[in-house]
Design an enzyme around this catalytic site. Structure first.
Site, PDB file in Angstrom:
ATOM      1  N   PRO A  13       0.829  -1.214   0.000  1.00 14.86           N
ATOM      2  CA  PRO A  13       0.000   0.000   0.000  1.00 14.86           C
ATOM      3  C   PRO A  13       0.862   1.264   0.000  1.00 14.86           C
ATOM      4  CG  PRO A  13      -0.804  -1.576   1.605  1.00 14.86           C
ATOM      5  CD  PRO A  13       0.502  -2.110   1.115  1.00 14.86           C
ATOM      6  N   GLU A  14       0.452   2.232  -0.804  1.00 15.61           N
ATOM      7  CA  GLU A  14       1.182   3.492  -0.908  1.00 15.61           C
ATOM      8  C   GLU A  14       0.304   4.622  -0.367  1.00 15.61           C
ATOM      9  OE1 GLU A  14       2.978   3.948  -4.842  1.00 15.61           O
ATOM     10  OE2 GLU A  14       2.937   1.771  -5.112  1.00 15.61           O
ATOM     11  N   LYS A  53       3.585   6.203   4.079  1.00 10.48           N
ATOM     12  CA  LYS A  53       2.829   4.955   3.978  1.00 10.48           C
ATOM     13  C   LYS A  53       2.394   4.434   5.346  1.00 10.48           C
ATOM     14  CE  LYS A  53       5.639   3.623  -0.045  1.00 10.48           C
ATOM     15  NZ  LYS A  53       6.524   2.589  -0.619  1.00 10.48           N
ATOM     16  N   ARG A  93      13.450  -3.291  -9.197  1.00  8.08           N
ATOM     17  CA  ARG A  93      12.011  -3.076  -9.130  1.00  8.08           C
ATOM     18  C   ARG A  93      11.409  -3.289 -10.509  1.00  8.08           C
ATOM     19  NH1 ARG A  93      10.071   0.391  -4.837  1.00  8.08           N
ATOM     20  NH2 ARG A  93      11.749   1.118  -3.480  1.00  8.08           N
TER      21      ARG A  93
END
Length: 269
Positions: free
Chosen positions: A2-3, A58, A259
């Site tokens: 979650p951001e 976050k 990433r």
């Protein structure tokens, strides 16, 4: 993971559900998910009231009437559900906090945590975070100034929590697409006009995602029609091989600094 938009959605919804309600019971199913002994955790929470829920990057901060706070980071795979034993998901819970008839279930906290902290401890824990991208006092001029001193690819910079707080894999790709910039572009080569466009794109994407409820897959409570509304709104993220909605070219899926990265090589320059 979650951001910023997901945690901001949680903050808004949970404020209506639990703020001002006394904590009636606490159960800890996984002591490693908290930072004190379960008995102390229970003793310092039961009978207390959450006065306010704040978000920083976050993290969520549950401010208690005792002056202490609960600091939540969901990390990878963490999520929450508010409801009753009858409607809770069939998943293991690491922490459960009762507010009378309703319970807040913390699920998937294998890497995440819910820590009980004093105000000095909280300030120290959050002290190294960069500015909030949507803060009123974080101006376009400040963003351009901070960008001038940086080099290297754009995506790792946007996801650097010490440089700017709250942006991760998903929204860094969406921001770069909105700005028409490749996530591999060298940050040090971005001029003032393009930096301004990037700043505006960052705010546009994050505000759009908050409005749609972020990309969480699981609703916070039964009947929650907001959480996860961004799942069908990705423009590039997690769409490798699919057609770009703007130009029809295939979305590229690659890796950058360990990433995953997604972009349109035609729309982004």
């Amino acid at each position: 993971m979650p951001e910023l938009p997901e945690m901001e959605t949680y903050r808004m919804l949970l404020t209506k559900l639990v703020v001002g309600k006394p904590i009636t019971d606490v159960r800890v199913g996984r002591p490693k998910s908290i930072n004190v002994l379960p008995d102390r955790f229970h003793g310092e929470l039961v009978g207390r009231t959450i006065m306010e829920i704040q978000r920083r990057a976050k993290y969520l901060i549950f401010r208690l009437d005792s002056g202490s706070s609960l600091l939540l980071h969901l990390m990878l795979g963490g999520w929450m559900h508010f409801g009753t034993e009858a409607d809770k998901p069939d998943r293991n819970t690491q922490v459960e906090i009762d507010f009378g008839a309703g319970t807040l279930y913390f699920i998937g906290l294998r890497l995440g945590f819910l820590h009980l902290l004093t105000e000095p401890q909280l300030s120290e824990r959050l002290g190294e975070l960069g500015p909030e991208p949507l803060a009123l006092d974080f101006s376009e001029a400040t963003f351009r100034e901070r960008l001038q001193s940086k080099k290297g690819a754009l995506k790792p910079l946007l996801t650097n929590q010490q440089w700017i707080a709250g942006i991760g894999n998903c929204y860094s790709d969406e921001i770069c697409f909105e700005a028409g910039l490749l996530p591999t572009h060298n940050s040090g080569e971005i001029g003032p006009d393009v930096a301004s466009a990037l700043f505006r794109s960052m705010r546009t994407v994050l505000q759009r995602a908050i409005h749609k409820g972020g990309y969480m897959e699981n609703p916070l409570y039964c009947g929650d029609g907001l959480t996860g509304g961004y799942n069908d709104a990705y423009l590039v993220y997690d769409r490798g091989g699919e057609a770009c909605y703007r130009c029809g070219h295939s979305i590229v899926s690659d890796h950058l600094s360990s990433r995953k990265v997604f972009y349109c090589s035609n729309c982004q320059r």
